[in-house]
Scaffold this motif. Sequence first.
Motif, short mmCIF file in Angstrom:
data_model
loop_
_atom_site.label_atom_id
_atom_site.label_comp_id
_atom_site.label_asym_id
_atom_site.label_seq_id
_atom_site.Cartn_x
_atom_site.Cartn_y
_atom_site.Cartn_z
N LYS A 54 0.97 -1.12 0.01
CA LYS A 54 0.04 0.02 -0.15
C LYS A 54 0.62 1.40 0.29
CE LYS A 54 -0.10 -0.17 4.87
NZ LYS A 54 0.14 -1.03 5.07
N ARG A 55 0.08 2.43 -0.23
CA ARG A 55 0.76 3.77 -0.50
C ARG A 55 1.30 4.06 1.09
NH1 ARG A 55 -1.62 9.64 -1.41
NH2 ARG A 55 0.17 10.58 -1.86
N GLY A 56 2.56 5.04 1.08
CA GLY A 56 3.73 4.44 2.16
C GLY A 56 4.46 3.66 2.76
N ILE A 69 6.82 3.58 -1.53
CA ILE A 69 5.40 3.45 -2.60
C ILE A 69 4.89 4.88 -2.22
CG2 ILE A 69 3.54 1.78 -2.47
CD1 ILE A 69 4.70 -0.28 -1.97
N LYS A 70 4.34 5.41 -3.67
CA LYS A 70 4.10 6.84 -3.47
C LYS A 70 2.42 6.65 -4.60
CE LYS A 70 6.43 9.59 -2.51
NZ LYS A 70 6.27 10.19 -0.19
N ASP A 80 4.94 2.63 -8.62
CA ASP A 80 6.05 3.76 -7.84
C ASP A 80 6.27 3.43 -6.94
OD1 ASP A 80 5.01 4.70 -11.10
OD2 ASP A 80 2.89 5.81 -10.35
N VAL A 81 7.68 4.04 -6.99
CA VAL A 81 8.50 4.14 -5.35
C VAL A 81 9.18 5.30 -4.84
CG1 VAL A 81 9.74 2.87 -4.40
CG2 VAL A 81 8.93 1.67 -5.24
N GLU A 82 9.90 6.53 -4.68
CA GLU A 82 10.55 7.69 -4.75
C GLU A 82 11.53 6.62 -3.98
OE1 GLU A 82 9.16 11.43 -3.69
OE2 GLU A 82 9.00 10.34 -1.66
N VAL A 89 10.20 6.68 -9.81
CA VAL A 89 10.45 5.45 -10.55
C VAL A 89 9.61 3.70 -10.51
CG1 VAL A 89 13.18 5.31 -10.47
CG2 VAL A 89 11.80 3.87 -8.62
N THR A 90 9.12 3.57 -11.57
CA THR A 90 8.25 2.53 -11.44
C THR A 90 9.11 1.42 -12.19
OG1 THR A 90 6.46 3.74 -13.04
CG2 THR A 90 5.71 1.58 -12.66
N VAL A 91 8.10 0.29 -10.60
CA VAL A 91 9.04 -1.58 -10.60
C VAL A 91 7.70 -2.15 -10.38
CG1 VAL A 91 11.06 -0.04 -8.93
CG2 VAL A 91 8.62 -0.95 -7.45
#
Length: 110
Positions: A54-56, A69-70, A80-82, A89-91
């Motif tokens: 999940k986000r965060g 994770i964003k 999408d990971v910051e 970046v997209t992983v």
Amino acid sequence: MLISPAYAQDAAGASAMVMQLLPLLLIFVVFYFLLIRPQQKKMKEHRGMLTSLKRGDRVITAGGIVGEIKQVKENSDEVDVEIAPNVRVTVVRGTISSVIRPQAANDAKS
């Protein structure tokens, strides 16, 4: 008179064949419980972890990149990971090896 010894050898051969296969079966059982079953359990836990992203969440990718994770794309295998401020970046989900869970400080030391 010649037929009797032939049948006697065949009966002894069947039990000898079972005795030869017994060590192989024992080795397979040991490998199943020591290698195959734990690996399947670990894979199941990893799949569960990937579906619960999940986000965060802070994650570590298979390449060793740590990020947060964003955005989780629902019908896609992409996340999408910051990895740095304003660097996203997209992983692929499958490349995420673990989620870093924050641990609470143990303040009750005596």
